[in-house]
Design a protein around this motif. Structure first.
Motif, PDB file in Angstrom:
ATOM      1  N   GLN A 101       0.825  -1.217   0.000  1.00  0.00           N
ATOM      2  CA  GLN A 101       0.000   0.000   0.000  1.00  0.00           C
ATOM      3  C   GLN A 101       0.859   1.267   0.000  1.00  0.00           C
ATOM      4  N   TYR A 102       2.056   1.192   0.556  1.00  0.00           N
ATOM      5  CA  TYR A 102       2.976   2.335   0.500  1.00  0.00           C
ATOM      6  C   TYR A 102       3.358   2.604  -0.952  1.00  0.00           C
ATOM      7  N   GLU A 103       3.560   1.528  -1.734  1.00  0.00           N
ATOM      8  CA  GLU A 103       3.839   1.682  -3.171  1.00  0.00           C
ATOM      9  C   GLU A 103       2.706   2.464  -3.840  1.00  0.00           C
ATOM     10  N   GLU A 104       1.488   2.162  -3.438  1.00  0.00           N
ATOM     11  CA  GLU A 104       0.294   2.778  -4.030  1.00  0.00           C
ATOM     12  C   GLU A 104       0.085   4.221  -3.555  1.00  0.00           C
ATOM     13  N   TYR A 105       0.239   4.456  -2.260  1.00  0.00           N
ATOM     14  CA  TYR A 105      -0.150   5.748  -1.679  1.00  0.00           C
ATOM     15  C   TYR A 105       1.017   6.697  -1.393  1.00  0.00           C
ATOM     16  N   GLY A 106       2.254   6.205  -1.466  1.00  0.00           N
ATOM     17  CA  GLY A 106       3.413   7.052  -1.176  1.00  0.00           C
ATOM     18  C   GLY A 106       3.480   8.287  -2.055  1.00  0.00           C
ATOM     19  N   ASP A 107       3.115   8.145  -3.325  1.00  0.00           N
ATOM     20  CA  ASP A 107       3.128   9.273  -4.260  1.00  0.00           C
ATOM     21  C   ASP A 107       1.895  10.158  -4.124  1.00  0.00           C
ATOM     22  N   GLN A 108       0.948   9.738  -3.285  1.00  0.00           N
ATOM     23  CA  GLN A 108      -0.287  10.500  -3.098  1.00  0.00           C
ATOM     24  C   GLN A 108      -0.293  11.261  -1.772  1.00  0.00           C
ATOM     25  N   GLY A 109       0.885  11.374  -1.145  1.00  0.00           N
ATOM     26  CA  GLY A 109       0.989  12.165   0.085  1.00  0.00           C
ATOM     27  C   GLY A 109       0.714  11.402   1.365  1.00  0.00           C
ATOM     28  N   ILE A 140      -5.714  -1.593   5.427  1.00  0.00           N
ATOM     29  CA  ILE A 140      -4.617  -0.637   5.271  1.00  0.00           C
ATOM     30  C   ILE A 140      -4.910   0.327   4.128  1.00  0.00           C
ATOM     31  N   ALA A 141      -5.382  -0.188   3.019  1.00  0.00           N
ATOM     32  CA  ALA A 141      -5.718   0.668   1.870  1.00  0.00           C
ATOM     33  C   ALA A 141      -6.799   1.672   2.262  1.00  0.00           C
ATOM     34  N   GLY A 142      -7.821   1.221   2.968  1.00  0.00           N
ATOM     35  CA  GLY A 142      -8.894   2.118   3.403  1.00  0.00           C
ATOM     36  C   GLY A 142      -8.389   3.189   4.349  1.00  0.00           C
ATOM     37  N   PHE A 143      -7.501   2.807   5.274  1.00  0.00           N
ATOM     38  CA  PHE A 143      -6.957   3.774   6.233  1.00  0.00           C
ATOM     39  C   PHE A 143      -6.075   4.804   5.531  1.00  0.00           C
ATOM     40  N   MET A 144      -5.293   4.367   4.555  1.00  0.00           N
ATOM     41  CA  MET A 144      -4.441   5.305   3.820  1.00  0.00           C
ATOM     42  C   MET A 144      -5.291   6.271   3.006  1.00  0.00           C
ATOM     43  N   GLU A 145      -6.375   5.768   2.489  1.00  0.00           N
ATOM     44  CA  GLU A 145      -7.311   6.632   1.735  1.00  0.00           C
ATOM     45  C   GLU A 145      -7.880   7.715   2.672  1.00  0.00           C
TER      46      GLU A 145
END
Length: 183
Positions: free
Chosen positions: A95-103, A173-178
């Motif tokens: 999920q860091y790979e997914e959301y790292g570039d999204q802040g 984790i994906a939901g929390f990062m969102e």
């Protein structure tokens, strides 16, 4: 046995019992004193400002929580011996790979283990996010962390948005990062 020897044995026994009793009274007194004068650790709750801290990662770089202001921070407290931690780490990396570039930043706070243990673990699981070690458990204490794993979701304003205890699935984790992603 002569009465003098019996008398000496009795004196030694009385002295030994007195010393043991004195030690017990001192230990009880110390315990009471410690519990009465112990600092109260304020329990953090949703909406509180996340306490700032500075810790060093495995590459020797320092990470200060306040430096991430304006970004969401997925603040995960963990240990290499913790089974649920082991299970969720690969999902956090994905999920860091997914959301790292999204802040959304991941900051994994290991609780007082050696660099060797943590580096070996990070290599074994291919972890790609910053891992810092809370050597003296001061950050763990400031955040009142019990049990492991515990994750604090810190929003871009630096406030605790959610506190998650226990193992998370990759979907969690994906939901929390969102949730903490900047708009």
């Amino acid at each position: 046995m002569s009465t003098e020897k019996k008398s000496n044995k009795k004196k030694k026994r009385t002295i030994m019992r007195s010393v043991i009793l004195l030690l017990l009274v001192a230990a009880i007194g110390y315990t009471i004193y410690n519990s009465v004068t112990a600092d109260e650790v304020e329990v953090l709750k949703v909406g509180d400002a996340a306490p700032d801290f500075t810790l060093t990662d495995l590459d020797g770089e320092t990470h200060k929580l306040s430096d991430y202001e304006g970004q969401g921070v997925f603040l995960n407290f963990w240990g290499t011996w913790c089974e649920p931690c082991i299970k969720e780490m690969p999902a956090m990396a994905n999920q860091y790979e997914e959301y790292g570039d999204q802040g959304v930043q991941v900051l994994a706070v290991n609780i007082a283990q050696s660099n060797f243990e943590v580096e070996t673990f990070a290599r074994q699981y291919g972890l790609n996010f910053p891992i810092v070690i809370d050597r003296d458990k001061s950050v763990m204490t400031a955040y009142n962390i019990r049990p492991l794993p515990t994750t604090m979701l810190v929003n871009p304003q630096g406030e605790i948005q959610r506190i998650v205890t226990g193992e998370m699935t990759e979907q969690d984790i994906a939901g929390f990062m969102e949730e903490i992603k900047p708009e």
